[in-house]
Design an enzyme around this catalytic site. Structure first.
Site, PDB file in Angstrom:
ATOM      1  N   ASP A  43       0.789  -1.389   0.110  1.00  0.00           N
ATOM      2  CA  ASP A  43       0.016   0.049  -0.016  1.00  0.00           C
ATOM      3  C   ASP A  43       0.865   1.238   0.091  1.00  0.00           C
ATOM      4  O   ASP A  43       1.521   1.517   0.928  1.00  0.00           O
ATOM      5  CB  ASP A  43      -0.985  -0.229   1.280  1.00  0.00           C
ATOM      6  CG  ASP A  43      -1.932   1.115   1.270  1.00  0.00           C
ATOM      7  OD1 ASP A  43      -2.905   0.806   1.007  1.00  0.00           O
ATOM      8  OD2 ASP A  43      -1.605   2.275   1.437  1.00  0.00           O
ATOM      9  N   GLU A  75      -4.581   2.298  -4.250  1.00  0.00           N
ATOM     10  CA  GLU A  75      -3.045   2.286  -4.346  1.00  0.00           C
ATOM     11  C   GLU A  75      -2.581   0.927  -3.871  1.00  0.00           C
ATOM     12  O   GLU A  75      -1.580   0.998  -3.231  1.00  0.00           O
ATOM     13  CB  GLU A  75      -2.671   3.421  -3.431  1.00  0.00           C
ATOM     14  CG  GLU A  75      -2.945   3.366  -1.905  1.00  0.00           C
ATOM     15  CD  GLU A  75      -4.200   3.894  -1.807  1.00  0.00           C
ATOM     16  OE1 GLU A  75      -4.518   4.544  -0.438  1.00  0.00           O
ATOM     17  OE2 GLU A  75      -5.077   4.008  -2.522  1.00  0.00           O
TER      18      GLU A  75
END
Length: 431
Positions: free
Chosen positions: A306, A349
């Site tokens: 992430d 993301e």
């Protein structure tokens, strides 16, 4: 005797109206010479309405009240028009007396209509908790009630359909559905109300510019709410139409159809932005890898990556720069993993890697290499970024959901400690 029964029924209805904890009012619309509502007259209301509206000792019966001139004006006027002229039930939401109220309008007789009021403040505040999630998700997300009215819509609605969220919230789904698809859509809502699982369906929805797009709705029902992830599949449907037309002359178009089918297959398992595999491919492939690992008694590991503070990139530089960051990150990851590894963009993301025949210790080494590579990379415009990573190995006979949750928990610990680090899961099954 009949008159006595009718008298008793009237008294019971009057008692129900007055004693009901739900707020009701009866109103008369006042239109101008163009048929646009300017005012309304409150003909009657029950005590619950008086308390909800904070009237106290004020009496507004038979008073003319002007419609508000704030951003709700068009919505309220249109609802009155729909109710009185079209004789349709409709609704809108307002903020009044420090409360969020949902008001349902229904026709009674001519220009007279009734209103039912619901205090949805608690529901609205709960929605605020998920507002951040709605904003950053790349898919169009909606929350509707089982009556088919939009309660919450994320910003992706403007990209997909051209509507801003506030232009859809409070409206019925039916109001923007192609007339030929309304029966199917209403049937889905009916089946959901009957507690049947309707995970997905397709219909045509009108964009703000008047054109129609094919949307694929993936639904999860929770009580009286329907949570939907919506994807524009118009281009795919167009391709399918082209395939159908070309199949009529299959003997001459075999080579072209083969290439088109290959493209559709790739499209179904590929993330549009980064070119990586998507969740659909992961769902297909991961079970196969888990079975193979169990049968061969080989280790199998997972890494979830992430990007830290990615929202700041979009906020500061805009989504085009954010998209370039995601594409470049995908390229960095592809340069590190092996051909046998499965690299997937989960969404936003987040990226996921499945590493066959890889022990937890080796997976942590790979994760650390990824972390360093991202930290040392200089992204155009965005500059230097970091990432947090969670790692877990699959336990014998462990389910995919449990394995994923342990990896995700490790990522959560990484993000809630110092970020820009690797955290691996303890080899313990979650209960």
């Amino acid at each position: 005797m009949v008159e006595w029964i009718e008298y008793m029924e009237t008294k019971l209805l009057e008692k129900f109206y007055k004693n009901s904890p739900t707020a009701y009012s009866c109103q008369k619309a006042v239109f101008d010479d163009k048929g646009i509502p300017l005012q309304y007259i409150i003909l009657d209301y029950n005590p619950a309405y008086k308390e909800m509206m904070g009237l106290h000792n004020n009496n507004v019966i038979n008073q003319k009240l002007d419609l508000p001139t704030d951003w709700e004006e068009f919505n309220i006027k249109q609802c009155i028009i729909d109710t009185v002229i079209k004789e349709e039930q409709t609704q809108f939401t307002i903020y009044h007396q420090q409360k969020w109220l949902r008001i349902i309008l229904f026709p009674i007789d001519g220009d007279i209509f009734g209103c039912i009021y619901f205090d949805i403040t608690k529901e609205y505040l709960q929605d605020k908790d998920i507002e951040g999630f709605l904003k950053v998700n790349i898919d169009m997300l909606t929350i509707t009630n089982t009556d088919g009215y939009f309660l919450r819509v994320n910003q992706a609605s403007e990209r997909v359909l051209g509507y801003k969220p506030e232009e859809l919230e409070g409206k019925s789904v039916k109001s923007i559905v192609h007339e030929d698809d309304i029966p199917k859509t209403l049937e889905v809502l009916r089946e959901i109300n009957e507690q049947k699982n309707i995970f997905s369906f397709i219909n045509r929805v009108r964009c703000k510019n008047g054109h129609y797009r094919y949307l694929e709705w993936h639904n999860v029902v929770n009580g009286n709410f329907i949570y939907s992830s919506i994807r524009d599949i118009t281009d795919r449907r167009q391709l399918e139409k082209e395939l159908f037309e070309k199949n009529e002359n299959l003997a001459q178009l075999t080579e072209e159809l083969t290439e088109m089918n290959r493209f559709l297959k790739t499209l179904a398992i590929t993330d549009d932005l980064t070119g990586l595999y998507n969740r659909h491919y992961l769902d297909i492939k991961v079970e196969e890898e888990m079975r193979r690992a169990d049968q061969a008694n080989e280790p199998l590991s997972m890494i979830i990556i992430d990007l830290d503070f990615f929202k700041k990139v979009n906020d500061q530089w805009g989504h085009p720069v954010g998209d370039k960051v995601l594409k470049e990150t995908a390229g960095l990851l592809k340069g590190i993993i092996r051909k046998s590894d499965i690299l997937v963009r989960l969404g936003g993301e987040e990226f996921l890697i499945v590493l066959p025949n890889t022990k937890i210790s080796d997976a942590c080494i790979i994760a650390e290499r990824i972390r360093i590579t991202i930290e040392e990379n200089h992204y155009p415009i965005a500059g230097h970024l970091t990432a947090s990573l969670g790692v877990a190995n699959k336990l014998p006979l462990e389910t995919y959901n449990n394995w994923y949750e342990r990896t995700d928990n490790a990522l959560y610990k990484a993000k809630n400690s110092k970020r820009n680090c690797v955290v691996h899961s303890t080899s313990t099954l979650l209960v």
